[in-house]
Enzyme design. Structure first.
Site, PDB file in Angstrom:
ATOM      1  N   ARG A   1       0.839  -1.215   0.000  1.00 43.80           N
ATOM      2  CA  ARG A   1       0.000   0.000   0.000  1.00 43.80           C
ATOM      3  C   ARG A   1       0.872   1.264   0.000  1.00 43.80           C
ATOM      4  NH1 ARG A   1      -1.658   2.228   4.467  1.00 43.80           N
ATOM      5  NH2 ARG A   1      -2.104   0.304   5.571  1.00 43.80           N
TER       6      ARG A   1
ATOM      7  N   TYR B   1     -16.482  14.014 -16.360  1.00 37.39           N
ATOM      8  CA  TYR B   1     -17.030  12.673 -16.141  1.00 37.39           C
ATOM      9  C   TYR B   1     -18.046  12.742 -14.985  1.00 37.39           C
ATOM     10  CZ  TYR B   1     -17.176   7.733 -14.915  1.00 37.39           C
ATOM     11  OH  TYR B   1     -17.599   6.466 -14.611  1.00 37.39           O
TER      12      TYR B   1
ATOM     13  N   ASP C   1      -7.649  16.858 -15.739  1.00 40.64           N
ATOM     14  CA  ASP C   1      -7.948  15.473 -16.099  1.00 40.64           C
ATOM     15  C   ASP C   1      -7.610  15.336 -17.585  1.00 40.64           C
ATOM     16  OD1 ASP C   1      -9.086  13.082 -16.918  1.00 40.64           O
ATOM     17  OD2 ASP C   1     -10.755  13.222 -15.507  1.00 40.64           O
TER      18      ASP C   1
ATOM     19  N   LYS D   1      -8.420   3.923 -19.512  1.00 44.56           N
ATOM     20  CA  LYS D   1      -8.722   4.356 -20.871  1.00 44.56           C
ATOM     21  C   LYS D   1      -7.488   4.213 -21.776  1.00 44.56           C
ATOM     22  CE  LYS D   1     -12.698   5.458 -19.090  1.00 44.56           C
ATOM     23  NZ  LYS D   1     -12.615   4.946 -17.749  1.00 44.56           N
TER      24      LYS D   1
HETATM   25  N1  LCS Z   1     -12.000  10.954 -15.777  1.00 40.19           N
HETATM   26  C1  LCS Z   1     -12.520  10.777 -17.001  1.00 40.19           C
HETATM   27  C2  LCS Z   1     -12.364  11.828 -18.043  1.00 40.19           C
HETATM   28  C3  LCS Z   1     -13.207   9.596 -17.276  1.00 40.19           C
HETATM   29  O1  LCS Z   1     -13.706   9.436 -18.504  1.00 40.19           O
HETATM   30  C4  LCS Z   1     -13.357   8.617 -16.263  1.00 40.19           C
HETATM   31  C5  LCS Z   1     -14.106   7.365 -16.503  1.00 40.19           C
HETATM   32  C6  LCS Z   1     -12.800   8.868 -15.004  1.00 40.19           C
HETATM   33  C7  LCS Z   1     -12.124  10.047 -14.795  1.00 40.19           C
HETATM   34  C8  LCS Z   1     -12.903   7.866 -13.892  1.00 40.19           C
HETATM   35  O2  LCS Z   1     -12.079   6.789 -14.156  1.00 40.19           O
HETATM   36  P1  LCS Z   1     -12.340   5.287 -13.625  1.00 40.19           P
HETATM   37  O3  LCS Z   1     -12.558   5.396 -12.159  1.00 40.19           O
HETATM   38  O4  LCS Z   1     -13.540   4.765 -14.333  1.00 40.19           O
HETATM   39  O5  LCS Z   1     -11.073   4.594 -13.974  1.00 40.19           O
HETATM   40  N2  LCS Z   1     -14.933   7.423 -17.627  1.00 40.19           N
HETATM   41  C9  LCS Z   1     -15.784   6.527 -18.021  1.00 40.19           C
HETATM   42  C10 LCS Z   1     -16.629   6.708 -19.135  1.00 40.19           C
HETATM   43  O6  LCS Z   1     -16.722   7.733 -19.798  1.00 40.19           O
HETATM   44  N3  LCS Z   1     -17.309   5.607 -19.339  1.00 40.19           N
HETATM   45  O7  LCS Z   1     -17.062   4.666 -18.362  1.00 40.19           O
HETATM   46  C11 LCS Z   1     -16.058   5.195 -17.452  1.00 40.19           C
END
Ligand code: LCS
Length: 406
Positions: A59, A112, A184, A209
């Site tokens: 951790r 998001y 972001d 992503k």
């Molecule tokens: N920031 C952006 C721009 C994102 O598109 C997402 C997830 C996150 C943060 C959060 O990331 P995660 O915790 O899912 O790794 N975006 C998603 C979307 O547009 N569709 O499913 C997840």
């Protein structure tokens, strides 16, 4: 590779974070261990006291995780990075580290969905207030900053509207008021946009992503510019516990090696598809950073090395037409997430941005009819053929509808 500064981006993708390993292993070994043995009681005590460097407990830090963190820090031109269990864990780590009760945040209105929800629920519960503004409008950013503002949080291009904020200008405004800028960078990846070089203080990604790129890992990362911030963020992450594990870090590090060539293909195919869609009779509106019709096309040219792989469209016939399209595609998969090698399609208002509520969605320009496409690396002719057959069904239904109403 220790000195990253002089080589090209493709070389950095392949070699960053890679060290000399036992048995001459070319790739980082997976240290699938929760804990590390001390040589003696004194050794353990000196590691905890920070008098000696070494691994203690996963951790706190793990060599496989650290290799991936170092690689991404190099790609973003940052000092160090912190691997998190998801993109949302990264967002939470940032706000837990940079704010306290009584503070204020300015956040892009198109982000998001769960980022908005985190700020409006958990952060609010702990006394942090947020003003959501269109950060592509610099006057709105200026007006929203208050004496207690600590962070301007920008997602650009925003999910899902693909609105573009000028990071150099936003950073100037925020820094004048002594406010930190967090970006972001998930939609662009470090291959196409480097927010730290444009003035931002902290960058985050959902590793889920483009960085991993293969739709088989959930993870997040925070990249910082200096050691003091790194130590503060590391302590925060160690306390809140939202770390990524060694195996997922290994997969992300593997994915990074092809980031440059994957992003080239995403950009090229998305550009071809966007230009094709823009001319299609069933398209009511389209947003893509590589189209001259994008309202912030010029800022994109200045700030991006390519347009990215994300397209949003609104069809004639609105939500119902969008649903018919999503149910008709065969090669595109109807699924949330983005940035993988496979092409995906989804409906933000009822899926990724549902949790925000309609009012916040509409304030961020996320209409009910909006459909989001993530362009993968398949043969672009196959992708267009799939969209063509799906849009043909939409067109036929539309014509029938028009006939009924005549
Ligand atoms: N920031 C952006 C721009 C994102 O598109 C997402 C997830 C996150 C943060 C959060 O990331 P995660 O915790 O899912 O790794 N975006 C998603 C979307 O547009 N569709 O499913 C997840």
């Amino acid at each position: 590779m220790k000195n990253h500064s002089k080589v090209g981006f493709e070389t950095k993708c392949v070699h960053s974070g890679i060290d000399e390993y036992e048995y001459g292993s070319v790739v980082p070994p997976i240290y699938q261990t929760s804990t590390f043995k001390f040589k003696s009681a004194q050794h353990g005590a000196s590691l905890f006291a920070g008098e000696e460097k070494g691994y203690i407990y996963t951790r706190m830090l793990n060599p496989t995780v650290q290799a991936m963190e170092d690689a991404i820090a190099a790609l973003e031109g940052g000092h160090k990075a912190l691997g998190c269990g998801s993109g949302m864990a990264a967002v939470h780590t940032i706000f837990a580290a940079l704010t306290q009760a009584g503070d204020h945040v300015v956040c892009s209105s198109a982000v998001y969905g769960p980022t908005t929800t985190l700020l409006n629920t958990i952060m609010k519960k702990f006394g942090v207030e947020t003003t959501f503004v269109d950060t592509s409008n610099l006057d709105e950013v200026k007006k929203a900053i208050k004496p207690n503002t600590k962070v301007v949080y920008v997602e650009t291009p925003g999910n899902p509207t693909l609105c573009i904020s000028d990071l150099e200008e936003v950073s100037k405004i925020a820094h004048k008021a002594n406010v930190k800028v967090v970006v972001d960078n998930t939609f662009m990846s470090p291959a196409l946009q480097n927010p730290l070089a444009l003035g931002a203080d902290v960058v985050m990604h959902s590793l889920t992503k483009f960085l991993n790129g293969h739709a088989d890992v959930v993870g997040g990362i925070v990249v910082v510019k200096d050691e003091e911030t790194y130590q503060h963020f590391r302590k925060t992450l160690n306390q809140t516990g939202g770390v990524i594990d060694p195996f997922n870090s290994f997969l992300v590090h593997r994915g990074l090696k092809t980031l440059a060539i994957r992003m080239d293909k995403h950009c090229e195919s998305a550009q071809t598809i966007a230009e094709w869609l823009e001319k299609h009779p069933m398209i009511d509106s389209i947003r893509f950073p590589g189209l001259k019709s994008h309202p912030d096309y010029q800022i994109g040219l200045k700030q991006h090395k390519g347009p990215g792989g994300m397209i949003t469209i609104e069809l004639k016939g609105g939500l119902e037409a969008g649903r018919l399209m999503m149910n008709s595609v065969k090669l595109f998969q109807l699924a949330v997430s983005l940035g993988g090698v496979e092409s995906l399609i989804q409906h933000p208002a009822s899926m990724t941005h549902f949790s925000m509520g309609k009012e916040a969605r509409l304030a961020g320009g996320i209409t009910d009819g909006l459909v989001r496409i993530s362009v993968g690396i398949e043969n672009v002719k196959d992708l267009i053929a799939d969209l063509e057959q799906a849009l043909k069904k939409v067109e036929e239904a539309h014509l029938k509808d028009v006939e009924v109403h005549v």
